[in-house]
Scaffold this active site. Structure first.
Site, PDB file in Angstrom:
ATOM      1  N   CYS A 137       0.848  -1.194   0.000  1.00 56.16           N
ATOM      2  CA  CYS A 137       0.000   0.000   0.000  1.00 56.16           C
ATOM      3  C   CYS A 137       0.885   1.245   0.000  1.00 56.16           C
ATOM      4  O   CYS A 137       1.864   1.312   0.742  1.00 56.16           O
ATOM      5  CB  CYS A 137      -0.890  -0.004   1.256  1.00 56.16           C
ATOM      6  SG  CYS A 137      -1.973   1.428   1.374  1.00 56.16           S
ATOM      7  N   HIS A 160      -9.295  -3.615  -1.915  1.00 60.39           N
ATOM      8  CA  HIS A 160      -8.262  -2.885  -1.165  1.00 60.39           C
ATOM      9  C   HIS A 160      -8.576  -1.383  -1.171  1.00 60.39           C
ATOM     10  O   HIS A 160      -8.498  -0.722  -0.131  1.00 60.39           O
ATOM     11  CB  HIS A 160      -6.887  -3.145  -1.813  1.00 60.39           C
ATOM     12  CG  HIS A 160      -5.744  -2.384  -1.206  1.00 60.39           C
ATOM     13  ND1 HIS A 160      -4.696  -3.004  -0.564  1.00 60.39           N
ATOM     14  CD2 HIS A 160      -5.470  -1.048  -1.177  1.00 60.39           C
ATOM     15  CE1 HIS A 160      -3.837  -2.074  -0.130  1.00 60.39           C
ATOM     16  NE2 HIS A 160      -4.281  -0.886  -0.500  1.00 60.39           N
ATOM     17  N   GLU A 161      -8.963  -0.860  -2.345  1.00 60.44           N
ATOM     18  CA  GLU A 161      -9.226   0.587  -2.451  1.00 60.44           C
ATOM     19  C   GLU A 161     -10.521   0.980  -1.753  1.00 60.44           C
ATOM     20  O   GLU A 161     -10.583   2.025  -1.095  1.00 60.44           O
ATOM     21  CB  GLU A 161      -9.256   1.020  -3.922  1.00 60.44           C
ATOM     22  CG  GLU A 161      -7.963   0.756  -4.695  1.00 60.44           C
ATOM     23  CD  GLU A 161      -6.693   1.187  -3.959  1.00 60.44           C
ATOM     24  OE1 GLU A 161      -5.670   0.490  -4.087  1.00 60.44           O
ATOM     25  OE2 GLU A 161      -6.727   2.196  -3.227  1.00 60.44           O
ATOM     26  N   HIS A 174     -10.074   1.458   1.856  1.00 58.39           N
ATOM     27  CA  HIS A 174      -9.530   2.774   2.220  1.00 58.39           C
ATOM     28  C   HIS A 174     -10.655   3.784   2.474  1.00 58.39           C
ATOM     29  O   HIS A 174     -10.538   4.662   3.320  1.00 58.39           O
ATOM     30  CB  HIS A 174      -8.633   3.336   1.106  1.00 58.39           C
ATOM     31  CG  HIS A 174      -7.209   2.874   1.149  1.00 58.39           C
ATOM     32  ND1 HIS A 174      -6.372   3.099   2.227  1.00 58.39           N
ATOM     33  CD2 HIS A 174      -6.454   2.221   0.225  1.00 58.39           C
ATOM     34  CE1 HIS A 174      -5.176   2.589   1.970  1.00 58.39           C
ATOM     35  NE2 HIS A 174      -5.198   2.054   0.754  1.00 58.39           N
TER      36      HIS A 174
HETATM   37  C1  LIG Z   1       4.091  -7.309   0.179  1.00 59.09           C
HETATM   38  N1  LIG Z   1       4.109  -7.882  -1.139  1.00 59.09           N
HETATM   39  C2  LIG Z   1       3.843  -7.111  -2.197  1.00 59.09           C
HETATM   40  O1  LIG Z   1       3.487  -5.943  -2.123  1.00 59.09           O
HETATM   41  C3  LIG Z   1       3.911  -7.782  -3.505  1.00 59.09           C
HETATM   42  C4  LIG Z   1       5.103  -8.390  -3.915  1.00 59.09           C
HETATM   43  C5  LIG Z   1       5.159  -9.007  -5.186  1.00 59.09           C
HETATM   44  C6  LIG Z   1       4.043  -9.040  -6.028  1.00 59.09           C
HETATM   45  C7  LIG Z   1       2.839  -8.454  -5.612  1.00 59.09           C
HETATM   46  C8  LIG Z   1       1.625  -8.542  -6.521  1.00 59.09           C
HETATM   47  C9  LIG Z   1       2.764  -7.841  -4.340  1.00 59.09           C
HETATM   48  N2  LIG Z   1       1.603  -7.203  -3.904  1.00 59.09           N
HETATM   49  C10 LIG Z   1       1.157  -6.043  -4.491  1.00 59.09           C
HETATM   50  N3  LIG Z   1       1.810  -5.577  -5.575  1.00 59.09           N
HETATM   51  C11 LIG Z   1       1.281  -4.459  -6.163  1.00 59.09           C
HETATM   52  N4  LIG Z   1       1.888  -3.960  -7.282  1.00 59.09           N
HETATM   53  C12 LIG Z   1       2.756  -4.832  -8.042  1.00 59.09           C
HETATM   54  C13 LIG Z   1       3.717  -4.070  -8.884  1.00 59.09           C
HETATM   55  N5  LIG Z   1       3.013  -3.062  -9.687  1.00 59.09           N
HETATM   56  C14 LIG Z   1       3.774  -2.466 -10.728  1.00 59.09           C
HETATM   57  C15 LIG Z   1       5.153  -2.280 -10.581  1.00 59.09           C
HETATM   58  C16 LIG Z   1       5.896  -1.693 -11.606  1.00 59.09           C
HETATM   59  C17 LIG Z   1       5.278  -1.284 -12.780  1.00 59.09           C
HETATM   60  C18 LIG Z   1       3.910  -1.465 -12.946  1.00 59.09           C
HETATM   61  C19 LIG Z   1       3.169  -2.059 -11.926  1.00 59.09           C
HETATM   62 CL1  LIG Z   1       1.473  -2.318 -12.155  1.00 59.09          CL
HETATM   63  C20 LIG Z   1       2.238  -2.125  -8.905  1.00 59.09           C
HETATM   64  C21 LIG Z   1       1.270  -2.843  -8.007  1.00 59.09           C
HETATM   65  N6  LIG Z   1       0.201  -3.813  -5.684  1.00 59.09           N
HETATM   66  C22 LIG Z   1      -0.393  -4.357  -4.595  1.00 59.09           C
HETATM   67  N7  LIG Z   1      -1.508  -3.784  -4.151  1.00 59.09           N
HETATM   68  C23 LIG Z   1      -2.387  -4.440  -3.159  1.00 59.09           C
HETATM   69  S1  LIG Z   1      -4.036  -4.062  -3.740  1.00 59.09           S
HETATM   70  C24 LIG Z   1      -3.514  -2.422  -4.242  1.00 59.09           C
HETATM   71  C25 LIG Z   1      -2.144  -2.696  -4.886  1.00 59.09           C
HETATM   72  C26 LIG Z   1      -1.275  -1.442  -4.940  1.00 59.09           C
HETATM   73  O2  LIG Z   1      -1.393  -0.659  -5.863  1.00 59.09           O
HETATM   74  N8  LIG Z   1      -0.389  -1.271  -3.935  1.00 59.09           N
HETATM   75  C27 LIG Z   1       0.499  -0.141  -3.986  1.00 59.09           C
HETATM   76  N9  LIG Z   1       0.061  -5.466  -3.965  1.00 59.09           N
HETATM   77 NI    NI Z   2      -3.612   1.055  -0.181  1.00 54.02          NI
END
Ligand SMILES: CNC(=O)c1cccc(C)c1Nc1nc(N2CCN(c3ccccc3Cl)CC2)nc(N2CSC[C@H]2C(=O)NC)n1
Ligand code: NI
Length: 186
Positions: free
Chosen positions: A113, A156-157, A160
């Site tokens: 997050c 998740h959103e 929030h």
């Molecule tokens: C602790 N382990 C981890 O975080 C985790 C660890 C590994 C994999 C995942 C899948 C994990 N989990 C997780 N990874 C993401 N991203 C993966 C990378 N990506 C992204 C990155 C770069 C370019 C484009 C993009 Cl698209 C952006 C988004 N996002 C979220 N969430 C939870 S729901 C809301 C969403 C969110 O936007 N969070 C900021 N979770």
């Molecule tokens: Ni969040």
């Protein structure tokens, strides 16, 4: 354009408030907010721009995370192949999950997050599929079914908007516990 300095971090009371419903027609301020929430995701998902502006990449951003306690969030879940259209992309306003599957699901790698700087390991159990009702910036109502990654992100959103953070759902005793009917996503 929002930068990391504009992202409110865990500990700020605004992240634990119930956000206010948005009224239509949108005020200029709300229209700008909707635009900026989506722009953040677009920029953060572009490796060059993400680096240039020092952003953390995200696929969802809720208004309370930029200090606006309003029921609005941007969601942009890219397709596996970046040449394809995003799997889901919209600013969801006054979203309501009208039904959800009994089956649970979680991101295999846990959730991150933008408002939580430290990693909080563990499965975040959510509904594997949801039916979502929301209004878009043009005032059109939507009633859609989502599954897998987009369903997880929207939950998740929407959390929030109700003052809930992802780690509230993690089992303290056994963060990686899972029942056999839970599926893993992403
Ligand atoms: C602790 N382990 C981890 O975080 C985790 C660890 C590994 C994999 C995942 C899948 C994990 N989990 C997780 N990874 C993401 N991203 C993966 C990378 N990506 C992204 C990155 C770069 C370019 C484009 C993009 Cl698209 C952006 C988004 N996002 C979220 N969430 C939870 S729901 C809301 C969403 C969110 O936007 N969070 C900021 N979770
Ligand atoms: Ni969040």
């Amino acid at each position: 354009m929002f930068l990391m300095k504009d992202i409110v971090r865990d500990g700020d009371p605004v992240l634990r408030q119930q956000a206010q419903k948005v009224t239509f027609p949108l005020s200029d301020e709300d229209r700008q907010l909707a635009h900026d929430l989506m722009e953040y995701l677009e920029v953060s998902q572009d490796p060059e721009l993400c680096e240039k502006y020092g952003l953390r990449a995200g696929v969802g951003l809720a208004a309370p995370q930029v200090g606006a306690s309003k029921m609005m969030a941007s969601v942009m879940v890219p397709a596996e192949d970046e040449n394809e259209e995003p799997v889901f992309k919209d600013v969801i306003i006054n979203p309501v999950i009208v039904s959800n599957s009994v089956q649970r699901g979680a991101l295999t790698e846990g959730e991150g997050c933008l408002s939580v700087d430290q990693d909080v390991p563990g499965y975040v159990p959510r509904s594997a599929r949801i039916t979502l009702e929301y209004t878009d910036v043009d005032g059109n109502s939507h009633h859609i079914r989502l599954k897998n990654y987009p369903a997880i992100v929207c939950q998740h959103e929407i959390d929030h908007l109700h003052g809930v953070l992802f780690y509230d759902h993690i089992d303290k005793e056994n963060p990686f516990s899972k029942s056999d009917d839970e599926i893993f996503i992403y």
